[in-house]
Motif scaffolding. Structure first.
Motif, mmCIF file in Angstrom:
data_model
loop_
_atom_site.group_PDB
_atom_site.id
_atom_site.type_symbol
_atom_site.label_atom_id
_atom_site.label_comp_id
_atom_site.label_asym_id
_atom_site.label_seq_id
_atom_site.Cartn_x
_atom_site.Cartn_y
_atom_site.Cartn_z
ATOM 1 N N ARG A 105 -3.557 -0.265 -9.771
ATOM 2 C CA ARG A 105 -2.389 -0.567 -8.924
ATOM 3 C C ARG A 105 -1.987 0.641 -8.094
ATOM 4 O O ARG A 105 -1.702 0.519 -6.903
ATOM 5 C CB ARG A 105 -1.211 -1.016 -9.780
ATOM 6 C CG ARG A 105 -1.357 -2.430 -10.287
ATOM 7 C CD ARG A 105 -0.203 -2.840 -11.139
ATOM 8 N NE ARG A 105 1.030 -2.829 -10.366
ATOM 9 C CZ ARG A 105 2.206 -3.146 -10.852
ATOM 10 N NH1 ARG A 105 2.331 -3.511 -12.113
ATOM 11 N NH2 ARG A 105 3.270 -3.117 -10.106
ATOM 12 N N ALA A 106 -1.966 1.828 -8.705
ATOM 13 C CA ALA A 106 -1.596 3.048 -7.981
ATOM 14 C C ALA A 106 -2.601 3.337 -6.871
ATOM 15 O O ALA A 106 -2.213 3.696 -5.749
ATOM 16 C CB ALA A 106 -1.511 4.232 -8.944
ATOM 17 N N PHE A 107 -3.890 3.173 -7.151
ATOM 18 C CA PHE A 107 -4.932 3.400 -6.145
ATOM 19 C C PHE A 107 -4.747 2.464 -4.958
ATOM 20 O O PHE A 107 -4.787 2.881 -3.804
ATOM 21 C CB PHE A 107 -6.318 3.205 -6.779
ATOM 22 C CG PHE A 107 -7.443 3.287 -5.795
ATOM 23 C CD1 PHE A 107 -7.890 4.516 -5.340
ATOM 24 C CD2 PHE A 107 -8.056 2.130 -5.331
ATOM 25 C CE1 PHE A 107 -8.932 4.590 -4.421
ATOM 26 C CE2 PHE A 107 -9.092 2.199 -4.414
ATOM 27 C CZ PHE A 107 -9.533 3.431 -3.957
ATOM 28 N N LEU A 108 -4.525 1.184 -5.222
ATOM 29 C CA LEU A 108 -4.334 0.215 -4.139
ATOM 30 C C LEU A 108 -3.043 0.468 -3.374
ATOM 31 O O LEU A 108 -2.998 0.316 -2.153
ATOM 32 C CB LEU A 108 -4.368 -1.205 -4.701
ATOM 33 C CG LEU A 108 -5.711 -1.648 -5.284
ATOM 34 C CD1 LEU A 108 -5.577 -2.993 -5.975
ATOM 35 C CD2 LEU A 108 -6.793 -1.667 -4.224
ATOM 36 N N ALA A 109 -1.995 0.882 -4.081
ATOM 37 C CA ALA A 109 -0.714 1.161 -3.424
ATOM 38 C C ALA A 109 -0.813 2.350 -2.475
ATOM 39 O O ALA A 109 -0.050 2.440 -1.509
ATOM 40 C CB ALA A 109 0.362 1.410 -4.474
ATOM 41 N N GLU A 110 -1.753 3.262 -2.710
ATOM 42 C CA GLU A 110 -1.947 4.430 -1.838
ATOM 43 C C GLU A 110 -2.615 4.069 -0.515
ATOM 44 O O GLU A 110 -2.597 4.861 0.411
ATOM 45 C CB GLU A 110 -2.831 5.473 -2.534
ATOM 46 C CG GLU A 110 -2.165 6.171 -3.677
ATOM 47 C CD GLU A 110 -3.136 7.082 -4.422
ATOM 48 O OE1 GLU A 110 -4.334 7.132 -4.057
ATOM 49 O OE2 GLU A 110 -2.689 7.740 -5.370
ATOM 50 N N GLN A 111 -3.209 2.890 -0.431
ATOM 51 C CA GLN A 111 -3.923 2.502 0.786
ATOM 52 C C GLN A 111 -2.909 2.053 1.838
ATOM 53 O O GLN A 111 -2.200 1.080 1.636
ATOM 54 C CB GLN A 111 -4.931 1.382 0.493
ATOM 55 C CG GLN A 111 -5.880 1.673 -0.654
ATOM 56 C CD GLN A 111 -6.612 2.990 -0.497
ATOM 57 O OE1 GLN A 111 -7.131 3.307 0.575
ATOM 58 N NE2 GLN A 111 -6.655 3.771 -1.568
ATOM 59 N N PRO A 112 -2.826 2.763 2.972
ATOM 60 C CA PRO A 112 -1.776 2.472 3.951
ATOM 61 C C PRO A 112 -1.882 1.097 4.605
ATOM 62 O O PRO A 112 -0.881 0.587 5.094
ATOM 63 C CB PRO A 112 -1.942 3.586 4.993
ATOM 64 C CG PRO A 112 -3.326 4.103 4.813
ATOM 65 C CD PRO A 112 -3.686 3.871 3.378
ATOM 66 N N THR A 113 -3.051 0.490 4.593
ATOM 67 C CA THR A 113 -3.194 -0.821 5.244
ATOM 68 C C THR A 113 -3.053 -1.991 4.276
ATOM 69 O O THR A 113 -3.221 -3.134 4.679
ATOM 70 C CB THR A 113 -4.565 -0.916 5.955
ATOM 71 O OG1 THR A 113 -5.597 -0.762 4.989
ATOM 72 C CG2 THR A 113 -4.691 0.135 7.038
ATOM 73 N N LEU A 114 -2.747 -1.700 3.000
ATOM 74 C CA LEU A 114 -2.615 -2.766 2.009
ATOM 75 C C LEU A 114 -1.181 -2.907 1.519
ATOM 76 O O LEU A 114 -0.460 -1.924 1.404
ATOM 77 C CB LEU A 114 -3.503 -2.491 0.790
ATOM 78 C CG LEU A 114 -5.001 -2.495 1.002
ATOM 79 C CD1 LEU A 114 -5.719 -2.180 -0.306
ATOM 80 C CD2 LEU A 114 -5.484 -3.818 1.568
ATOM 81 N N ALA A 115 -0.793 -4.135 1.220
ATOM 82 C CA ALA A 115 0.464 -4.428 0.527
ATOM 83 C C ALA A 115 0.082 -5.161 -0.749
ATOM 84 O O ALA A 115 -0.835 -5.975 -0.751
ATOM 85 C CB ALA A 115 1.355 -5.304 1.397
ATOM 86 N N LEU A 116 0.778 -4.834 -1.852
ATOM 87 C CA LEU A 116 0.429 -5.510 -3.083
ATOM 88 C C LEU A 116 1.649 -5.927 -3.857
ATOM 89 O O LEU A 116 2.732 -5.380 -3.699
ATOM 90 C CB LEU A 116 -0.502 -4.653 -3.942
ATOM 91 C CG LEU A 116 0.046 -3.382 -4.550
ATOM 92 C CD1 LEU A 116 -0.350 -3.329 -6.004
ATOM 93 C CD2 LEU A 116 -0.569 -2.198 -3.829
ATOM 94 N N SER A 117 1.435 -6.938 -4.684
ATOM 95 C CA SER A 117 2.434 -7.393 -5.643
ATOM 96 C C SER A 117 1.670 -7.703 -6.925
ATOM 97 O O SER A 117 0.467 -7.923 -6.897
ATOM 98 C CB SER A 117 3.177 -8.627 -5.113
ATOM 99 O OG SER A 117 2.266 -9.672 -4.860
ATOM 100 N N ALA A 118 2.378 -7.683 -8.040
ATOM 101 C CA ALA A 118 1.680 -7.868 -9.312
ATOM 102 C C ALA A 118 2.591 -8.483 -10.348
ATOM 103 O O ALA A 118 3.815 -8.387 -10.261
ATOM 104 C CB ALA A 118 1.152 -6.525 -9.806
#
Length: 136
Positions: A105-118
């Motif tokens: 989750r932290a790795f994906l959250a660092e990607q500026p072009t991605l938004a995530l929810s979990a």
């Protein structure tokens, strides 16, 4: 058949062809041998990626997120769901433990072009829509 060498060296020999040497592989190489004609293709491999499953890791080098999600989902009960084509095409590089959902989750959250929810069962990832620039 496919052979990969993580360390050391191996010879791939055709026993049906009177011991003809098909490939001489060193660490970091893999070979694919066609059954029908014994044609050999040798490629360079990332040793960490080759052995990652032994350590329950997902290692990816410049791979699309959709492929990373497929690999992660095969080895984990928490699902990684990619919600749009743009997010799925994003190429990423990383090395994560398959059971470390917090790090994923932290790795994906660092990607500026991605938004995530979990939630407890899945991580949903979509492309972040960039705001349109105003014109003057």
């Amino acid at each position: 058949a496919r052979f990969g060498v993580a360390e050391g060296r191996i010879h791939v020999v055709d026993r049906g062809g009177k011991g003809r040497l098909l490939a001489d592989l060193m660490a970091g190489q893999s070979a694919r041998v066609a059954h029908a004609d014994r044609q050999v293709s040798v490629v360079r491999e990332d040793v960490a990626a080759m052995t990652a499953w032994w350590q329950r890791r997902v290692v990816f080098r410049d791979e699309p997120l959709r492929d990373i999600a497929d690999r992660f989902n095969r080895m984990n009960t928490v699902r990684l769901r990619v919600e749009d084509r743009e997010a799925g095409a994003l190429r990423l590089t990383g090395n994560l433990r398959v059971d470390d959902v917090a790090s994923l989750r932290a790795f994906l959250a660092e990607q500026p072009t991605l938004a995530l929810s979990a939630d407890a069962r899945e991580i949903r990832v979509r492309s972040r829509r960039m705001p349109a620039h105003g014109t003057r």
